[in-house]
Scaffold this motif. Structure first.
Motif, mmCIF file in Angstrom:
data_model
loop_
_atom_site.group_PDB
_atom_site.id
_atom_site.type_symbol
_atom_site.label_atom_id
_atom_site.label_comp_id
_atom_site.label_asym_id
_atom_site.label_seq_id
_atom_site.Cartn_x
_atom_site.Cartn_y
_atom_site.Cartn_z
ATOM 1 N N GLU A 1 25.740 10.063 1.305
ATOM 2 C CA GLU A 1 25.329 10.015 -0.028
ATOM 3 C C GLU A 1 25.579 8.615 -0.532
ATOM 4 N N ALA A 2 26.552 7.965 -0.477
ATOM 5 C CA ALA A 2 26.729 6.625 -1.061
ATOM 6 C C ALA A 2 25.667 5.587 0.000
ATOM 7 N N ILE A 3 25.436 5.934 1.269
ATOM 8 C CA ILE A 3 24.420 4.997 1.692
ATOM 9 C C ILE A 3 23.117 5.350 1.156
ATOM 10 N N ARG A 4 22.576 6.349 1.091
ATOM 11 C CA ARG A 4 21.218 6.632 0.604
ATOM 12 C C ARG A 4 21.050 6.012 -0.817
ATOM 13 N N ARG A 5 22.073 6.283 -1.723
ATOM 14 C CA ARG A 5 22.050 5.807 -2.978
ATOM 15 C C ARG A 5 21.886 4.258 -3.098
ATOM 16 N N GLU A 6 22.819 3.776 -2.189
ATOM 17 C CA GLU A 6 22.767 2.108 -2.419
ATOM 18 C C GLU A 6 21.623 1.638 -1.757
ATOM 19 N N LEU A 7 20.941 2.328 -0.658
ATOM 20 C CA LEU A 7 19.697 1.728 -0.068
ATOM 21 C C LEU A 7 18.503 2.345 -0.950
ATOM 22 N N GLY A 8 18.602 3.145 -1.918
ATOM 23 C CA GLY A 8 17.562 3.597 -2.465
ATOM 24 C C GLY A 8 16.659 4.429 -1.649
ATOM 25 N N GLU A 9 17.274 5.136 -0.631
ATOM 26 C CA GLU A 9 16.725 5.943 0.490
ATOM 27 C C GLU A 9 16.994 7.377 0.453
ATOM 28 N N PRO A 10 16.655 8.231 -0.454
ATOM 29 C CA PRO A 10 17.010 9.443 -0.499
ATOM 30 C C PRO A 10 16.862 10.346 0.655
ATOM 31 N N LEU A 11 15.608 9.844 1.353
ATOM 32 C CA LEU A 11 15.454 10.632 2.450
ATOM 33 C C LEU A 11 15.816 9.923 3.797
ATOM 34 N N ALA A 12 16.702 9.090 3.835
ATOM 35 C CA ALA A 12 17.255 8.359 5.171
ATOM 36 C C ALA A 12 18.271 9.457 5.609
ATOM 37 N N ARG A 13 17.983 9.406 7.223
ATOM 38 C CA ARG A 13 19.098 10.181 7.897
ATOM 39 C C ARG A 13 20.265 9.464 8.390
ATOM 40 N N VAL A 14 21.238 10.162 8.056
ATOM 41 C CA VAL A 14 22.607 9.301 8.393
ATOM 42 C C VAL A 14 23.512 9.993 9.503
ATOM 43 N N GLY B 1 34.687 4.577 15.625
ATOM 44 C CA GLY B 1 35.805 4.053 14.906
ATOM 45 C C GLY B 1 36.219 2.911 15.449
ATOM 46 N N SER B 2 36.554 2.934 16.777
ATOM 47 C CA SER B 2 37.025 1.738 17.759
ATOM 48 C C SER B 2 36.394 0.402 17.504
ATOM 49 N N LYS B 3 35.149 0.725 17.052
ATOM 50 C CA LYS B 3 34.048 -0.296 16.784
ATOM 51 C C LYS B 3 33.834 -0.673 15.449
ATOM 52 N N LYS B 4 34.437 0.230 14.591
ATOM 53 C CA LYS B 4 34.545 -0.179 13.213
ATOM 54 C C LYS B 4 32.822 0.126 12.757
ATOM 55 N N LEU B 5 32.100 0.913 13.200
ATOM 56 C CA LEU B 5 30.944 1.411 13.140
ATOM 57 C C LEU B 5 31.145 2.506 12.462
ATOM 58 N N LYS B 6 30.900 2.636 10.868
ATOM 59 C CA LYS B 6 30.933 3.843 10.021
ATOM 60 C C LYS B 6 29.711 4.676 10.269
ATOM 61 N N ALA B 7 28.610 4.212 10.426
ATOM 62 C CA ALA B 7 27.222 5.058 10.206
ATOM 63 C C ALA B 7 26.108 4.163 10.770
ATOM 64 N N VAL B 8 25.126 5.043 11.115
ATOM 65 C CA VAL B 8 23.788 4.726 11.578
ATOM 66 C C VAL B 8 22.915 5.274 10.637
ATOM 67 N N ALA B 9 22.070 4.551 9.670
ATOM 68 C CA ALA B 9 21.278 5.283 8.652
ATOM 69 C C ALA B 9 19.685 4.882 9.247
ATOM 70 N N ILE B 10 18.709 5.765 9.230
ATOM 71 C CA ILE B 10 17.414 5.529 9.776
ATOM 72 C C ILE B 10 16.426 6.055 8.945
ATOM 73 N N ARG B 11 15.323 5.608 8.835
ATOM 74 C CA ARG B 11 14.257 5.883 8.240
ATOM 75 C C ARG B 11 12.967 5.428 9.244
ATOM 76 N N GLY B 12 12.034 6.454 9.448
ATOM 77 C CA GLY B 12 10.914 6.075 10.314
ATOM 78 C C GLY B 12 9.727 6.700 9.509
ATOM 79 N N MET B 13 8.851 5.996 9.007
ATOM 80 C CA MET B 13 7.715 6.502 8.259
ATOM 81 C C MET B 13 6.652 6.989 8.739
ATOM 82 N N ARG B 14 6.465 6.473 9.980
ATOM 83 C CA ARG B 14 5.298 6.652 10.729
ATOM 84 C C ARG B 14 5.341 6.512 12.270
ATOM 85 N N ARG B 15 4.598 7.551 12.861
ATOM 86 C CA ARG B 15 4.932 7.548 14.601
ATOM 87 C C ARG B 15 4.091 6.343 15.088
ATOM 88 N N PRO B 16 4.979 5.207 15.550
ATOM 89 C CA PRO B 16 4.195 4.080 16.035
ATOM 90 C C PRO B 16 3.720 4.081 17.454
#
Ligand code: SF4
Length: 349
Positions: free
Chosen positions: A148-161, A195-210
């Motif tokens: 929720e925090a990531i979607r909010r700060e990115l302004g991307e409510p449809l981002a997959r996290v 966690g060992s890489k301090k990578l909390k999340a990956v957030a993705i948005r793909g709007m079209r099939r390239p």
């Protein structure tokens, strides 16, 4: 234009915070197809023997495949792999839902994470671009709070996290990676590698099939056939109606339901934790993965004192067996709550 794949991978060095795009030749896709094939290809080529699974030398791979994005059920899963801190050998898990399709539509078939960040970060990928962002303020949050925090700060409510909870942060060796609160890449402790890489999340948005598929008309025919014919198969109807909890009753009847710490195979409380009871008591709705008409995944709301948040989905068969019959618990509300706690903290069930 390539057919079936983008031919572009992201390589993210968390130590240097460098994000690089690699172009990958068609031969690699022809030989390894994607998903776990590509994960194994990368890890066996690039990891030296004896590497510490929780050290910066380990690599973490998110991979889609040449069929990801096709309108066909069952093929749209994302593979996550690394050397496993749980087994000390190759570790790979998959998650359903929508992340894989969104990732491939963002323009990248594979993401390889190397090194380890000095501070918590997350990767934001959208339509062919990627950047690392600070995640210090997200460290310690549950998976739902993080998404929720990531979607909010990115302004991307449809981002997959995809993210870890505190289990991954604390390097629990059976920590998982949770996608959109409720789909899990569960096995192998891959959340601990994040966690060992301090990578909390990956957030993705793909709007079209390239990319294009080789024979989109044939794919559409297959999808249409599936949509029209699955109701003729009792197994598919049962899976659609009850999800994987459909297994509880027949396994208990046949004596193969894990029961009381594997001391038995039939559980006297099986009816109370069955798929039928779940539907009757705590089911709110059913959801599915991309392009799948079965929609087998339960969304539940358990009752007090074990009230649950439907945002965390519902328990699959493995969770019901693990917290239910294995522990001698015949209360679906309690099992649903345990499922929520595990999804919130990123613990494999
Ligand atoms: S909704 Fe269920 S049956 Fe359909 S692809 Fe997802 S896990 Fe498989």
């Amino acid at each position: 234009m390539p057919t079936g794949f983008n031919g572009r991978w992201l390589r993210v060095n968390l130590s240097t915070e460098e994000v690089r795009v690699e172009t990958v030749p068609e031969e690699v896709y022809r030989a390894y197809l994607g998903g776990r094939g590509i994960c194994a290809y990368i890890l066996f080529r690039e990891l030296r023997p004896g590497v510490d699974p929780l050290g910066s030398e380990n690599k973490l791979v998110f991979a889609t495949s040449v069929v990801t994005g096709a309108p066909v059920p069952g093929v749209n899963r994302v593979s996550v792999a690394a050397k496993s801190p749980l087994t000390g050998t190759y570790g790979e898990a998959e998650a359903g839902g929508f992340f894989a399709v969104e990732m491939k539509f963002s323009g990248f078939d594979v993401i390889v994470f190397e090194g380890a960040a000095r501070r918590p970060v997350y990767l934001w990928v959208k339509d062919g671009r990627a950047e690392l962002r600070d995640a210090s303020h997200l460290w310690g949050l549950t998976t739902k709070e993080t998404a929720e925090a990531i979607r909010r700060e990115l302004g991307e409510p449809l981002a997959r996290v995809a993210c870890i909870g505190s289990a991954g942060e604390r390097l629990v060796r059976f920590a998982n990676v949770i996608f959109d609160n409720r789909y899990a890449a569960g096995r192998g402790g891959l959340g601990a590698v994040m966690g060992s890489k301090k990578l909390k999340a990956v957030a993705i948005r793909g709007m079209r099939r390239p990319f294009e598929f080789h024979d989109p008309r044939r794919l559409a025919e297959i999808a249409r056939w599936y949509a029209e014919s699955w109701r003729r198969y009792p197994g598919a109807v049962s899976r659609s109606t009850y999800g994987t909890p459909e297994l509880v009753t027949p396994l208990s009847r046949d004596g193969t339901l894990p029961t009381l710490n594997f001391r038995g195979g039939s559980f006297e409380g099986a009816d109370a934790i069955s798929g039928e009871t779940l539907n009757r008591t705590i089911l709110v709705s059913r959801e599915g993965c991309f392009a799948c008409p079965l929609r087998c995944k339960a969304v539940v709301k358990a009752r007090p004192p074990y009230e649950t948040d439907p945002a965390y989905g519902g328990p699959e068969y493995e969770t019901i067996a693990s917290f239910g019959s294995l522990c001698g618990v015949g209360d679906l509300n309690a099992i649903a709550y345990a499922n929520q706690v595990c999804n919130a903290y990123g613990v494999d069930t």
